[in-house]
Design an enzyme around this catalytic site. Structure first.
Site, PDB file in Angstrom:
ATOM      1  N   LYS A  89     -22.118  -6.273   8.157  1.00  7.96           N
ATOM      2  CA  LYS A  89     -21.144  -5.326   8.690  1.00  7.96           C
ATOM      3  C   LYS A  89     -19.762  -5.797   8.254  1.00  7.96           C
ATOM      4  O   LYS A  89     -19.554  -6.972   7.979  1.00  7.96           O
ATOM      5  CB  LYS A  89     -21.235  -5.339  10.222  1.00  7.96           C
ATOM      6  CG  LYS A  89     -20.676  -4.127  10.898  1.00  7.96           C
ATOM      7  CD  LYS A  89     -21.714  -3.024  11.051  1.00  7.96           C
ATOM      8  CE  LYS A  89     -21.074  -1.785  11.651  1.00  7.96           C
ATOM      9  NZ  LYS A  89     -22.037  -0.712  11.894  1.00  7.96           N
ATOM     10  N   GLY A 114     -22.833  13.189  26.156  1.00  5.70           N
ATOM     11  CA  GLY A 114     -22.102  13.124  24.881  1.00  5.70           C
ATOM     12  C   GLY A 114     -22.643  14.164  23.922  1.00  5.70           C
ATOM     13  O   GLY A 114     -23.831  14.146  23.583  1.00  5.70           O
ATOM     14  N   GLY A 165     -21.293  15.019  20.763  1.00  4.64           N
ATOM     15  CA  GLY A 165     -20.571  14.888  19.496  1.00  4.64           C
ATOM     16  C   GLY A 165     -21.463  15.189  18.308  1.00  4.64           C
ATOM     17  O   GLY A 165     -22.372  16.014  18.377  1.00  4.64           O
ATOM     18  N   VAL A 204     -23.884  13.632  16.953  1.00 11.35           N
ATOM     19  CA  VAL A 204     -25.327  13.454  17.168  1.00 11.35           C
ATOM     20  C   VAL A 204     -25.797  14.243  18.389  1.00 11.35           C
ATOM     21  O   VAL A 204     -26.756  15.019  18.302  1.00 11.35           O
ATOM     22  CB  VAL A 204     -25.682  11.954  17.338  1.00 11.35           C
ATOM     23  CG1 VAL A 204     -27.179  11.790  17.526  1.00 11.35           C
ATOM     24  CG2 VAL A 204     -25.213  11.148  16.128  1.00 11.35           C
TER      25      VAL A 204
HETATM   26  P1  NAD Z   1     -18.985  11.302  18.292  1.00 13.05           P
HETATM   27  O1  NAD Z   1     -17.700  10.598  18.472  1.00 13.05           O
HETATM   28  O2  NAD Z   1     -19.095  12.447  17.360  1.00 13.05           O
HETATM   29  O3  NAD Z   1     -19.499  11.845  19.726  1.00 13.05           O
HETATM   30  C1  NAD Z   1     -19.389  11.148  20.910  1.00 13.05           C
HETATM   31  C2  NAD Z   1     -19.199  12.183  22.018  1.00 13.05           C
HETATM   32  O4  NAD Z   1     -19.224  11.518  23.283  1.00 13.05           O
HETATM   33  C3  NAD Z   1     -17.860  12.922  21.927  1.00 13.05           C
HETATM   34  O5  NAD Z   1     -18.083  14.320  22.026  1.00 13.05           O
HETATM   35  C4  NAD Z   1     -17.072  12.386  23.128  1.00 13.05           C
HETATM   36  O6  NAD Z   1     -16.175  13.334  23.665  1.00 13.05           O
HETATM   37  C5  NAD Z   1     -18.198  12.063  24.089  1.00 13.05           C
HETATM   38  N1  NAD Z   1     -17.876  11.101  25.133  1.00 13.05           N
HETATM   39  C6  NAD Z   1     -17.093   9.996  25.072  1.00 13.05           C
HETATM   40  N2  NAD Z   1     -17.066   9.377  26.261  1.00 13.05           N
HETATM   41  C7  NAD Z   1     -17.851  10.083  27.084  1.00 13.05           C
HETATM   42  C8  NAD Z   1     -18.239   9.933  28.436  1.00 13.05           C
HETATM   43  N3  NAD Z   1     -17.800   8.932  29.202  1.00 13.05           N
HETATM   44  N4  NAD Z   1     -19.077  10.848  28.981  1.00 13.05           N
HETATM   45  C9  NAD Z   1     -19.543  11.888  28.240  1.00 13.05           C
HETATM   46  N5  NAD Z   1     -19.203  12.067  26.942  1.00 13.05           N
HETATM   47  C10 NAD Z   1     -18.377  11.185  26.381  1.00 13.05           C
HETATM   48  O7  NAD Z   1     -20.051  10.158  17.945  1.00 13.05           O
HETATM   49  P2  NAD Z   1     -21.497  10.346  17.322  1.00 13.05           P
HETATM   50  O8  NAD Z   1     -21.434  10.143  15.853  1.00 13.05           O
HETATM   51  O9  NAD Z   1     -22.128  11.577  17.864  1.00 13.05           O
HETATM   52  O10 NAD Z   1     -22.232   9.064  17.916  1.00 13.05           O
HETATM   53  C11 NAD Z   1     -22.672   9.024  19.270  1.00 13.05           C
HETATM   54  C12 NAD Z   1     -23.289   7.661  19.572  1.00 13.05           C
HETATM   55  O11 NAD Z   1     -24.388   7.445  18.692  1.00 13.05           O
HETATM   56  C13 NAD Z   1     -22.346   6.468  19.350  1.00 13.05           C
HETATM   57  O12 NAD Z   1     -22.666   5.482  20.294  1.00 13.05           O
HETATM   58  C14 NAD Z   1     -22.709   5.986  17.961  1.00 13.05           C
HETATM   59  O13 NAD Z   1     -22.420   4.614  17.791  1.00 13.05           O
HETATM   60  C15 NAD Z   1     -24.193   6.238  17.957  1.00 13.05           C
HETATM   61  N6  NAD Z   1     -24.761   6.391  16.605  1.00 13.05           N
HETATM   62  C16 NAD Z   1     -24.310   7.379  15.779  1.00 13.05           C
HETATM   63  C17 NAD Z   1     -24.857   7.518  14.503  1.00 13.05           C
HETATM   64  C18 NAD Z   1     -24.410   8.627  13.573  1.00 13.05           C
HETATM   65  O14 NAD Z   1     -25.091   8.877  12.566  1.00 13.05           O
HETATM   66  N7  NAD Z   1     -23.335   9.328  13.857  1.00 13.05           N
HETATM   67  C19 NAD Z   1     -25.857   6.637  14.059  1.00 13.05           C
HETATM   68  C20 NAD Z   1     -26.323   5.636  14.938  1.00 13.05           C
HETATM   69  C21 NAD Z   1     -25.750   5.529  16.202  1.00 13.05           C
END
Ligand code: NAD
Length: 349
Positions: free
Chosen positions: A79, A177, A179, A181
């Site tokens: 990383k 959440g 977002g 994903v």
């Molecule tokens: P993102 O930032 O697009 O979405 C996160 C969402 O969570 C946002 O809509 C945000 O408003 C919401 N959020 C934040 N705090 C919150 C709370 N207290 N209560 C409810 N909602 C809340 O991120 P993402 O890419 O969708 O990733 C989500 C999670 O999955 C993260 O932990 C990330 O590390 C993990 N992840 C993502 C990927 C990927 O391909 N994007 C891969 C592996 C792991």
């Protein structure tokens, strides 16, 4: 400061690079390359101190070793972090300098985007080094849909194991959440017949998913305690802890968020409450699996088929966890360690 860090010794390589032009520091950590070159994203964050940046990069690189091993990828774990504010400190020179540093490692570390870094930033890094994945030239683009698909495959395996059901029809899932994903996962669950309860601090996203998937809405601080069969944490890490675990009503926890357990003891607390916990790094590996191929070639459907192996890996881990009476989190770590150990043994034979 680096050499005295408690996690330093279990890493193969840690280097700190300071860009002479901007004074910005980047740290690259390579945890283990037994299975192949270390693959893991680069994060840009304004860490308050070098020690905190180091804490993060060492923890994350070790995590990538386990994630890549369990996903069956020919990659070890690594990383990088760039210690700067992604809103104000980005420049071409900065990303070119980072690319130069990655290039000096000769392919032992392969970088990709992570929190704070965009596609466009990685395209600049790629001008200076070929050791970059997840950009248009090397693959399928945005990993989030593949992550969501992998989590969905994990949920189906967990539902089969726990409820003896082949689909989500008639089950209620609480999604925390919405977002990149979580929003896509909600759509997959809805299409498979699940009833949804959702929460996000972004009220526009909540309204959109509620309308699209007929979801009910819960307050953000109560979604973990929703009256659901399954809880899918897809926001930030640390959501499974001493305060939330006693309130969870779901029988299964399976979601995308990284580092869901605040402490290792939280895995045992979930076992004690008879809640099935699908290890986060096992079920959220779809994204890294999608960026791993060196060259384009696989279609999106072929990639989805490859990622669907998360189903059988999780089923295997859950059966073994039941047989041994321990958390699936413990078994997932053990399976990853066994794969690395076996590869090391074959190499030295
Ligand atoms: P993102 O930032 O697009 O979405 C996160 C969402 O969570 C946002 O809509 C945000 O408003 C919401 N959020 C934040 N705090 C919150 C709370 N207290 N209560 C409810 N909602 C809340 O991120 P993402 O890419 O969708 O990733 C989500 C999670 O999955 C993260 O932990 C990330 O590390 C993990 N992840 C993502 C990927 C990927 O391909 N994007 C891969 C592996 C792991």
């Amino acid at each position: 400061a680096v050499r005295t860090h408690p996690s330093f010794d279990d890493h193969e390589h840690v280097s700190i690079y300071r860009d002479p032009k901007t004074g910005v520091e980047a740290i690259v950590a390579i945890h283990d390359t037994t299975l192949g070159p270390a693959l893991g994203g680069c994060r840009m964050w304004s860490y308050p101190s070098r020690h905190e940046a180091l804490d993060d990069v060492l923890r994350l690189s070790r995590g990538m070793t386990y994630k890549n091993a369990l996903a069956g990828l020919p990659h070890g774990g690594g990383k990088a972090v760039i210690v700067a504010d992604p809103r104000t400190d980005k420049s071409e020179a900065l990303f070119e300098a980072f690319g130069d540093h990655v290039e000096t490692l000769g392919g032992r570390y392969i970088t990709a985007e992570d929190v704070g870094i965009s596609d466009a930033d990685m395209e600049i890094v790629a001008r200076r080094t070929g050791h970059v994945r997840g950009i248009r030239a090397t693959g399928l683009g945005d990993p989030s849909p593949y992550t969501a698909w992998g989590v969905f495959c994990g949920i189906r395996a967990a539902v089969r194991h726990r409820f003896r059901r082949a689909s989500l029809e008639g089950l209620t899932v609480a999604v925390q959440g919405l977002g990149h994903v979580g929003g896509r996962l909600a759509a997959l669950l809805h299409a498979d017949g699940a009833r949804l309860i959702v929460a996000d601090i972004d009220t526009d996203r909540v309204a959109e998913v509620a309308a699209r998937c007929g979801a009910d809405v819960a307050p953000v601080d109560r979604i973990h305690a929703a009256d659901a069969d399954l809880f899918a944490p897809c926001a930030l890490g640390g959501g499974l802890n001493a305060a939330t675990i006693p309130e969870i009503r779901a029988k299964v926890v399976c979601g995308a968020a990284n580092n869901q357990l605040r402490t290792p003891g939280d895995a045992a607390a979930l076992v004690a409450r008879d809640i099935l916990y699908a290890p986060d790094y096992l079920v959220n590996a779809g994204g890294v699996i999608s960026i791993a191929p060196e060259r384009p070639g696989m279609t999106a459907d072929e990639m989805k088929e490859r990622i669907a192996r998360i189903d059988s890996t999780l089923s295997f881990v859950l059966k073994r966890a039941d047989a041994e009476g321990v958390s699936p989190a413990v078994i997932a770590d053990r399976v990853a360690e066994e794969r690395i150990f076996e590869a090391a043994r074959r190499k030295s034979a």
